[in-house]
Design a protein around this motif. Structure first.
Motif, PDB file in Angstrom:
ATOM      1  N   PHE A   1       0.895  -1.179  -0.243  1.00 33.20           N
ATOM      2  CA  PHE A   1      -0.286  -0.334   0.149  1.00 33.20           C
ATOM      3  C   PHE A   1       1.075   1.486  -0.071  1.00 33.20           C
ATOM      4  O   PHE A   1       0.816   2.401  -0.709  1.00 33.20           O
ATOM      5  N   GLU A   2       1.892   1.313   0.972  1.00 28.80           N
ATOM      6  CA  GLU A   2       2.765   2.585   1.036  1.00 28.80           C
ATOM      7  C   GLU A   2       3.387   2.216  -0.237  1.00 28.80           C
ATOM      8  O   GLU A   2       3.658   3.374  -0.591  1.00 28.80           O
ATOM      9  N   ASP A   3       3.567   0.991  -0.800  1.00 27.31           N
ATOM     10  CA  ASP A   3       4.920   1.723  -2.499  1.00 27.31           C
ATOM     11  C   ASP A   3       3.985   2.162  -3.196  1.00 27.31           C
ATOM     12  O   ASP A   3       3.909   2.879  -4.312  1.00 27.31           O
ATOM     13  N   ARG A   4       2.734   1.740  -3.004  1.00 24.67           N
ATOM     14  CA  ARG A   4       1.214   1.874  -4.485  1.00 24.67           C
ATOM     15  C   ARG A   4       1.961   3.919  -4.251  1.00 24.67           C
ATOM     16  O   ARG A   4       1.500   4.497  -5.155  1.00 24.67           O
ATOM     17  N   ILE A   5       1.899   4.282  -3.154  1.00 19.96           N
ATOM     18  CA  ILE A   5       1.536   5.469  -3.252  1.00 19.96           C
ATOM     19  C   ILE A   5       2.779   6.492  -3.006  1.00 19.96           C
ATOM     20  O   ILE A   5       2.117   7.411  -3.575  1.00 19.96           O
ATOM     21  N   LEU A   6       3.890   5.397  -2.783  1.00 19.45           N
ATOM     22  CA  LEU A   6       5.086   6.274  -3.492  1.00 19.45           C
ATOM     23  C   LEU A   6       5.439   6.529  -4.742  1.00 19.45           C
ATOM     24  O   LEU A   6       6.079   7.187  -5.406  1.00 19.45           O
ATOM     25  N   ARG A   7       4.692   5.711  -5.186  1.00 20.66           N
ATOM     26  CA  ARG A   7       4.720   5.732  -7.117  1.00 20.66           C
ATOM     27  C   ARG A   7       3.450   6.556  -7.495  1.00 20.66           C
ATOM     28  O   ARG A   7       2.891   6.368  -8.276  1.00 20.66           O
ATOM     29  N   ASP A   8       3.360   6.775  -6.911  1.00 21.35           N
ATOM     30  CA  ASP A   8       2.211   8.149  -7.111  1.00 21.35           C
ATOM     31  C   ASP A   8       0.773   7.567  -7.679  1.00 21.35           C
ATOM     32  O   ASP A   8       0.005   7.532  -8.088  1.00 21.35           O
ATOM     33  N   GLU A   9       0.625   6.557  -6.864  1.00 23.49           N
ATOM     34  CA  GLU A   9      -1.060   5.433  -7.826  1.00 23.49           C
ATOM     35  C   GLU A   9      -1.651   6.215  -6.463  1.00 23.49           C
ATOM     36  O   GLU A   9      -1.692   6.519  -5.498  1.00 23.49           O
ATOM     37  N   LYS A  10      -2.840   6.123  -7.797  1.00 25.12           N
ATOM     38  CA  LYS A  10      -4.072   6.346  -6.403  1.00 25.12           C
ATOM     39  C   LYS A  10      -5.158   5.563  -5.249  1.00 25.12           C
ATOM     40  O   LYS A  10      -5.065   4.537  -6.142  1.00 25.12           O
ATOM     41  N   ILE A  11      -5.482   5.781  -4.406  1.00 22.94           N
ATOM     42  CA  ILE A  11      -6.249   4.754  -3.236  1.00 22.94           C
ATOM     43  C   ILE A  11      -7.417   5.264  -4.296  1.00 22.94           C
ATOM     44  O   ILE A  11      -8.331   5.906  -3.881  1.00 22.94           O
ATOM     45  N   GLU A  12      -8.264   3.812  -3.940  1.00 22.37           N
ATOM     46  CA  GLU A  12      -9.455   4.123  -4.320  1.00 22.37           C
ATOM     47  C   GLU A  12     -10.543   3.474  -3.671  1.00 22.37           C
ATOM     48  O   GLU A  12     -10.317   2.722  -2.604  1.00 22.37           O
ATOM     49  N   PRO A  13     -11.563   4.210  -3.451  1.00 20.72           N
ATOM     50  CA  PRO A  13     -13.084   3.459  -2.028  1.00 20.72           C
ATOM     51  C   PRO A  13     -12.459   1.776  -1.712  1.00 20.72           C
ATOM     52  O   PRO A  13     -12.479   1.298  -1.338  1.00 20.72           O
ATOM     53  N   LYS A  14     -12.511   0.928  -2.564  1.00 20.19           N
ATOM     54  CA  LYS A  14     -12.909  -0.231  -2.619  1.00 20.19           C
ATOM     55  C   LYS A  14     -11.357  -1.150  -2.234  1.00 20.19           C
ATOM     56  O   LYS A  14     -11.468  -2.259  -2.349  1.00 20.19           O
ATOM     57  N   ASP A  15     -10.350  -0.261  -2.908  1.00 22.73           N
ATOM     58  CA  ASP A  15      -8.961  -0.794  -2.991  1.00 22.73           C
ATOM     59  C   ASP A  15      -9.231  -1.114  -0.975  1.00 22.73           C
ATOM     60  O   ASP A  15      -9.738  -0.169   0.036  1.00 22.73           O
ATOM     61  N   TRP A  16      -8.076  -2.270  -0.628  1.00 20.90           N
ATOM     62  CA  TRP A  16      -7.600  -2.570   0.640  1.00 20.90           C
ATOM     63  C   TRP A  16      -6.908  -1.655   1.002  1.00 20.90           C
ATOM     64  O   TRP A  16      -6.005  -0.710   0.545  1.00 20.90           O
ATOM     65  N   MET A  17      -7.317  -1.088   2.193  1.00 23.39           N
ATOM     66  CA  MET A  17      -6.294   0.591   3.268  1.00 23.39           C
ATOM     67  C   MET A  17      -5.978  -0.036   4.477  1.00 23.39           C
ATOM     68  O   MET A  17      -7.173  -0.734   5.219  1.00 23.39           O
TER      69      MET A  17
END
Lengths: 251, 318, 94
Positions: B13-29
């Motif tokens: 999850f943190e890596d995704r954010i680091l890569r500037d990917e967006k988190i969407e509502p149904k994604d695990w968080m």
């Protein structure tokens, strides 16, 4: 002033939109839901926008130093000629909607005819405004139905509001001497002729809303002659506060 | 889920954010991400709708028709922004009613700036210019924040907000070049709104508890102190241009830093207002609560009507 | 009673020729009101010519946990793209 009758005629229309717009503006931020709040403000903005078009035209007719603002803010209470209906307070949402509905139906019928005025300015304003008012009418009619045929409480409140406001409806169809002069010239709308369709339309919606059509034949009048209810002074003291306290300044 | 599994999900999850990917509502968080976002987005939404009140206070008294429609449109925009933000927040699994409940019971906070009274027309100018100015500085970076619905709401908000600050500055400018009485009114408003506006950026970095985590999740791109400095540097010349004086005797251009040095903020006042003891905390909350409570029968009626219509239609279909 | 207005998803066509795009959501008691609210909330600045509303609960969404099986298999199907095919340089437009 050369066109005194035309000037008066314009005020007769625009004071209604001004005061109703002002009244609706009071609610901004206090509506029953965020969505409804936004919708009511939209209507207020439409009405004030129309007011500005009318007053800008009236200011041109008046000449001298007249502007939309001197006309809107610097008259005495007796010089405002809006109907009593629009100055009535927002006691609750049923009253706000009831007032809006009873005015919208009239407003639409008026603009429908005013589009064919021989005065090109008025006809242009009417042409533009009628689309807005068509929506207002839909919005307020829908809400009358929702409240009338909603819960017991909403039904009581909506019926009370209609009963309270009914006495101000007849005045919509009165004419002043200036109105008559304008009607004779094909500039003004003969509102007397709108009365039958007005009550037909209003009754049809009240029927759908399962509300009773008030039977009272006692009506109030005076607004068109500048004789207002006691609410008007307070509306003006708010509305004119800045212009009166700080005269002759630019804002 | 095992602790190990969660750890690995968190890492991804943190890596995704680091890569500037967006988190969407149904994604695990991570639960903390969800909670932090609910807190920040709802606080933001609450600020918008409580923020309608101080300006709404002047709608009926606006000095010209042009000013009246502009102010109405602006306050209406704030309602719209509140709505976008509540909607974004609802994607995190909390209802608007629950969010209101948190606001009304004092559990949720909103921007303290709205607990100051609007006592003259010039306050409409000062709010647009300073408060919206500060808000924009806070908000623009959020258009790129990691949570998709929040970022999208902010794009819309920022786009619409651009007229708000201009509207305010124009009011101030008109007053500043008006009569002496008008200029005094403008200066007085600046005097009263300047320090609370600086407080809008929150406590100093040393005192701020959320900064590090918020930076990581792109809820923040710059620290409170950096944003505050940016606001001051951009606002001082705007005041000078229209002949108004920033009410800070210690304000001085620092050639070396290429920034303004400024005086000490009264943090006691800040905390007093945050804790609910500002001049208008009580009134603002009362206004929100009564709008909501007085609207209950209206909302109920609409639901009842909708249900009756549905029933009616299904009967017709048979 | 205290039933809340349900949530609706709002789709707006900005101008004819474009598709409806998801603009956001709002609360309304019924579809009619959702349309009116959408008009007032999302098209204040002339943003639309057509609106769709659908109650949020009627939307079925794919599960992001299945993204691997759902979407990754499409990644290596390069033969679906024109650049996969070699043609002589002299042919300019194809």
């Amino acid at each position: 002033m050369k066109n005194k009758d035309l000037y008066n005629y314009i005020l007769g229309i625009a004071d209604n939109t001004l005061i109703l717009g002002q009244r609706l503006g009071e609610l901004c931020g206090h509506g029953p839901s965020l969505e409804t709040d936004i919708a009511c403000t939209n209507i207020s903005l439409d009405l004030l926008g129309q007011t500005r078009s009318y007053f800008q035209y009236a200011a041109k007719l008046k000449g001298e130093d007249a502007t939309e603002d001197t006309i809107a803010f610097l008259r005495t209470e007796r010089q405002y000629v809006n109907v009593l209906l629009v100055e009535q307070p927002n006691i609750d949402f049923a009253h706000t909607i009831g007032k809006q509905f009873l005015f919208d139906v009239y407003h639409y019928l008026l603009l429908e005819k005013l589009q064919h005025s021989k005065d090109v300015n008025l006809s242009a304003i009417a042409h533009k405004s009628i689309k807005e008012v068509s929506y207002h009418q839909r919005f307020s009619s829908d809400w009358v139905k929702r409240l009338g045929d909603g819960t017991d409480e909403s039904k009581t409140r909506m019926q009370d509001a209609i009963n309270d406001l009914w006495r101000y409806t007849d005045e919509l169809f009165h004419t002043t001497a200036s109105d008559e002069a304008m009607i004779a010239q094909g500039i003004g709308v003969d509102v007397k002729e709108l009365k039958t369709s007005y009550y037909e339309r209003v009754s049809a919606i009240l029927d759908l809303a399962k509300l009773d059509i008030p039977e009272s034949k006692w009506f109030q009048e005076g607004g068109k002659k500048g004789i207002h209810t006691e609410h008007m002074g307070y509306i003006l003291s708010d509305m004119q506060y800045m212009q009166r306290t700080y005269p002759n300044m630019t804002w | 889920m095992s602790e190990e599994k969660i750890k690995s999900l968190e890492k991804q999850f943190e890596d995704r954010i680091l890569r500037d990917e967006k988190i969407e509502p149904k994604d695990w968080m991570p639960e903390k991400y969800r909670q932090t976002h609910i807190r920040q987005i709802s606080q933001h939404a609450h600020s918008e709708i409580v923020g309608m009140l101080p300006e709404g206070n002047w709608i009926t008294r606006a000095p010209s028709l042009r000013r009246k429609v502009a102010l109405l449109a602006k306050v209406q925009d704030e309602a719209g922004h509140g709505l976008y933000l509540y909607s974004a927040c609802e994607t995190l699994g909390i209802s608007r009613e629950e969010l209101y409940e948190q606001l009304h019971t004092g559990k949720a906070k909103y921007s303290s700036i709205f607990n100051y009274p609007t006592i003259t027309w010039a306050d409409m100018g000062a709010i647009g210019w300073l408060v919206d100015g500060a808000a924009i500085i806070n908000q623009v970076p959020l258009c790129n924040t990691s949570y998709g619905p929040y970022a999208r709401a902010m794009v819309r908000v920022c786009k619409e907000e651009s007229f708000h600050q201009r509207q305010g500055y124009e009011i101030m400018m008109t007053l500043a070049k008006g009569t002496p009485e008008q200029k005094d009114m403008a200066q007085d408003a600046l005097n009263r709104w300047w320090w609370p506006s600086l407080m809008m950026f929150g406590p100093t970095d040393a005192e701020s508890v959320h900064t590090a985590q918020s930076m990581k999740w792109k809820l923040k791109r710059k620290t409170n102190d950096e944003l505050r400095q940016q606001f001051i540097d951009q606002t001082v010349p705007q005041a000078e241009l229209i002949g108004l004086t920033i009410p800070d005797p210690d304000l001085k251009w620092n050639e070396e830093r290429q920034s303004y040095d400024f005086g000490e903020i009264d943090w006691d006042e800040f905390w007093q207002v945050v804790k609910g003891h500002g001049p208008m905390n009580k009134e603002r909350m009362n206004a929100r609560v009564s709008a909501w409570e007085n609207g209950a029968w209206v909302r109920d009626a609409a639901i009842a009507y909708a249900e009756k219509q549905k029933e009616y239609k299904s009967k017709q279909a048979i | 009673m205290s039933k809340n207005w349900p949530l609706w998803e709002i789709f707006v066509r900005s101008k004819n020729g474009l598709e409806h795009r998801h603009f956001g959501s709002l609360h309304a008691a019924d579809a009619e009101m959702a349309l009116e609210n959408a008009r007032d909330v999302y098209t204040r600045r002339n943003e639309g010519v057509s609106i769709w509303v659908v109650e949020s609960k009627y939307i079925t969404a794919s599960n992001p946990e299945h993204n691997g099986e759902l979407f990754e298999p499409a990644q290596d199907k390069v033969y679906r793209h024109p650049t996969f095919y070699d043609i002589p340089d002299e042919i300019k437009h194809m």
